[in-house]
Design a protein around this motif. Sequence first.
Motif, PDB file in Angstrom:
ATOM      1  N   UNK A 294       0.658  -1.076  -0.037  1.00  0.00           N
ATOM      2  CA  UNK A 294      -0.038  -0.012  -0.106  1.00  0.00           C
ATOM      3  C   UNK A 294       0.828   1.288   0.001  1.00  0.00           C
ATOM      4  N   UNK A 295       0.692   2.120  -1.072  1.00  0.00           N
ATOM      5  CA  UNK A 295       1.551   3.242  -1.096  1.00  0.00           C
ATOM      6  C   UNK A 295       1.667   4.208  -0.057  1.00  0.00           C
ATOM      7  N   UNK A 296       0.269   4.437   0.536  1.00  0.00           N
ATOM      8  CA  UNK A 296       0.097   5.483   1.574  1.00  0.00           C
ATOM      9  C   UNK A 296       0.751   4.615   3.044  1.00  0.00           C
ATOM     10  N   UNK A 297       0.731   3.461   3.223  1.00  0.00           N
ATOM     11  CA  UNK A 297       1.458   2.925   4.192  1.00  0.00           C
ATOM     12  C   UNK A 297       2.991   3.038   4.185  1.00  0.00           C
ATOM     13  N   UNK A 298       3.515   2.685   3.056  1.00  0.00           N
ATOM     14  CA  UNK A 298       5.022   2.981   2.800  1.00  0.00           C
ATOM     15  C   UNK A 298       5.483   4.256   3.004  1.00  0.00           C
ATOM     16  N   UNK A 299       4.774   5.218   2.555  1.00  0.00           N
ATOM     17  CA  UNK A 299       5.017   6.348   2.734  1.00  0.00           C
ATOM     18  C   UNK A 299       4.807   7.015   4.183  1.00  0.00           C
ATOM     19  N   UNK A 300       3.915   6.563   4.825  1.00  0.00           N
ATOM     20  CA  UNK A 300       3.908   6.968   6.270  1.00  0.00           C
ATOM     21  C   UNK A 300       4.909   6.429   6.998  1.00  0.00           C
ATOM     22  N   UNK A 301       5.319   5.155   6.810  1.00  0.00           N
ATOM     23  CA  UNK A 301       6.417   4.644   7.683  1.00  0.00           C
ATOM     24  C   UNK A 301       7.721   4.955   7.315  1.00  0.00           C
ATOM     25  N   UNK A 302       7.962   5.143   6.021  1.00  0.00           N
ATOM     26  CA  UNK A 302       9.353   5.750   5.664  1.00  0.00           C
ATOM     27  C   UNK A 302       9.385   7.169   6.124  1.00  0.00           C
ATOM     28  N   UNK A 303       8.275   8.206   6.100  1.00  0.00           N
ATOM     29  CA  UNK A 303       8.410   9.412   6.573  1.00  0.00           C
ATOM     30  C   UNK A 303       8.768   9.459   8.098  1.00  0.00           C
ATOM     31  N   UNK A 304       7.882   8.546   8.781  1.00  0.00           N
ATOM     32  CA  UNK A 304       8.254   8.318  10.336  1.00  0.00           C
ATOM     33  C   UNK A 304       9.893   8.131  10.510  1.00  0.00           C
ATOM     34  N   UNK A 305      10.258   6.977   9.722  1.00  0.00           N
ATOM     35  CA  UNK A 305      11.670   6.467   9.938  1.00  0.00           C
ATOM     36  C   UNK A 305      12.724   7.982   9.567  1.00  0.00           C
ATOM     37  N   UNK A 306      12.450   8.727   8.340  1.00  0.00           N
ATOM     38  CA  UNK A 306      13.188   9.585   8.039  1.00  0.00           C
ATOM     39  C   UNK A 306      13.743  10.939   9.000  1.00  0.00           C
ATOM     40  N   UNK A 307      12.458  10.929   9.898  1.00  0.00           N
ATOM     41  CA  UNK A 307      12.596  11.905  11.025  1.00  0.00           C
ATOM     42  C   UNK A 307      13.615  11.356  11.890  1.00  0.00           C
ATOM     43  N   UNK A 308      13.990  10.250  11.995  1.00  0.00           N
ATOM     44  CA  UNK A 308      14.823   9.458  13.094  1.00  0.00           C
ATOM     45  C   UNK A 308      16.355   9.641  12.549  1.00  0.00           C
ATOM     46  N   UNK A 309      16.367   9.899  11.330  1.00  0.00           N
ATOM     47  CA  UNK A 309      17.891   9.532  10.873  1.00  0.00           C
ATOM     48  C   UNK A 309      18.322  10.708   9.906  1.00  0.00           C
TER      49      UNK A 309
END
Length: 205
Positions: free
Chosen positions: A89-104
């Motif tokens: 699901x493109x929205x799930x991927x974008x949401x999870x990756x977006x959260x990860x990129x705030x941490x790195x």
Amino acid sequence: MFKQFNNIETSFRHVKLFTFVIIAACVVVCCFTIHRSYLKISEAEGRIYILANEKAFEASAEDRNDNLPVEARSHIRSFHSYFFTLDPDNEVIKRNIGRALYLADGSARKQYDDLQESNFYANIISGNISQTVAADSIIVEFQEIPFRFRYHGKQKIIRPTAIVTRTLITEGQLRIVARSDNNPHGFLIERWNIIENTDLDSKRR
């Protein structure tokens, strides 16, 4: 008459000594009271009360250094969970990756861009693939800042026809930054690199 004078002088010395004792006792009591008051104030400042459903719950305010190892490992675990937990699901991927990129830092963004260019995420969606990750161990070295870490985990890749288990070993550094809603632990992962990601097992569904 001289005896009377001696009695008066002795009485005066006794009164003076008694007065000094009283003053010294008052000073000791005052110092003790101030010290205990300071301790009580410090203890009170370390208490936080949270109001929920009209009830007050007490929480403790602690020095960050007391929980530094726990928070550091939790930050690393959260980052890897967000980055590697994917669904078709493109929205799930974008949401999870977006959260990860705030941490790195940009090193994680580079890994994401490389995967994007290789059509990795498009293949996840078109192939109806789900992916999860679980940490086996997280080793953090706190002797020097930034803190070096190594993450050992396992990926589970669920395809329509098979379930694949892969090793995942990464390494990087942790830098302390300000806390925020997007980064509640107050760390930033730097120089993040995937050093091993190989198949361990494959089972047909």
